[in-house]
Design an enzyme around this catalytic site. Sequence first.
Site, PDB file in Angstrom:
ATOM      1  N   ASP A  68       0.666  -1.273   0.000  1.00 37.94           N
ATOM      2  CA  ASP A  68      -0.089   0.042  -0.001  1.00 37.94           C
ATOM      3  C   ASP A  68       0.727   1.531  -0.036  1.00 37.94           C
ATOM      4  O   ASP A  68       0.330   2.281   0.099  1.00 37.94           O
ATOM      5  CB  ASP A  68      -0.928   0.136   1.205  1.00 37.94           C
ATOM      6  CG  ASP A  68      -0.325  -0.026   2.541  1.00 37.94           C
ATOM      7  OD1 ASP A  68       0.705  -0.817   2.591  1.00 37.94           O
ATOM      8  OD2 ASP A  68      -0.844   0.380   3.516  1.00 37.94           O
ATOM      9  N   HIS A 141       8.069  -1.100  12.547  1.00 36.57           N
ATOM     10  CA  HIS A 141       7.247  -1.693  11.641  1.00 36.57           C
ATOM     11  C   HIS A 141       7.866  -3.236  11.476  1.00 36.57           C
ATOM     12  O   HIS A 141       9.096  -3.454  11.396  1.00 36.57           O
ATOM     13  CB  HIS A 141       7.110  -0.829  10.484  1.00 36.57           C
ATOM     14  CG  HIS A 141       5.921  -1.019   9.823  1.00 36.57           C
ATOM     15  ND1 HIS A 141       4.693  -1.129  10.431  1.00 36.57           N
ATOM     16  CD2 HIS A 141       5.516  -1.373   8.481  1.00 36.57           C
ATOM     17  CE1 HIS A 141       3.769  -1.239   9.776  1.00 36.57           C
ATOM     18  NE2 HIS A 141       4.351  -1.625   8.382  1.00 36.57           N
TER      19      HIS A 141
END
Length: 305
Positions: A68, A141
Amino acid sequence: MELIFLGTSAGVPTRSRNVTAILLHLQHPTQPGVWLFDCGEGTQHQMLNTAFHPGKLERIFISHLHGDHLFGLPGLLCSRSMAGNPHPLTVYGPQGVREFIATTLRLSGSWTDFPLQIEEVSAGDILDDGLRKVTAFRLEHPLECYGYRVVEHDKPGALNARALKAAGVTPGPLFQALKAGKTVTLADGRQINGADYLAPAVAGKSVAIFGDTAPCEAALALAQGVDVMVHETTLDASMEEKANARGHSSTRQTATLAREAAVGRLIMTHISSRYDDKGCQRLLAECRAIFPATELAYDFSVFPV
């Protein structure tokens, strides 16, 4: 500088929000430019609804390799090439971005007809073009992920022409040297120090553009004192544990960071597709309860820095 949001959804597009992409329009009088931060699927199509096109891009900064934030890049590069634009383009991103670009172009039988430079970054200063500096910060992350801090260099203060004329200095070539803070020697032998006739320097603008992240130590350094902080607010405060487990932040955590970093303004983006318009307003209210100078980005929102 100004920010143009091309995509503001997290993970997948919705009917009203595309996935992540942000333009940074560098509004310099002699050296303007356009940079892109992340390039989710459909980014080039989103650009068609703005005053900018891929040929104007000089630099692209990828935060991490999740789709994304990345899957729009091959198509954008190919369209830029098909348009016949000869101007060079530099792509910055984490380890693997070079392989991703090379592999997708090779397997699809595609290529670029413009000079394409790919820089795989690590934490630290990655660019200084003489007008502004870009520093990458490693975030928290599941994939290697970076946030980018863009800081304009301070601008020299205005030259006090009236005081110089009173000192017997006539406008002309000497003014340019004096404006640069240099010392010049007049025809009568006097030396004039330009620094004595300059107003205080004007501080450059600054923006911190975060990739996806859970709260981490580097976040404060990335955001400290910037005029604008762009940060994900994937989930609301009640879902904080779930957000953190997936390497994301809640509204409460993002707004708290903005307050602790003493930023000028917070812009929320990367909104989970579970939230409709009413839900988005609830996210905004949660942030503003902690940090009032908060704005919620929509696709095609424009914010000055």
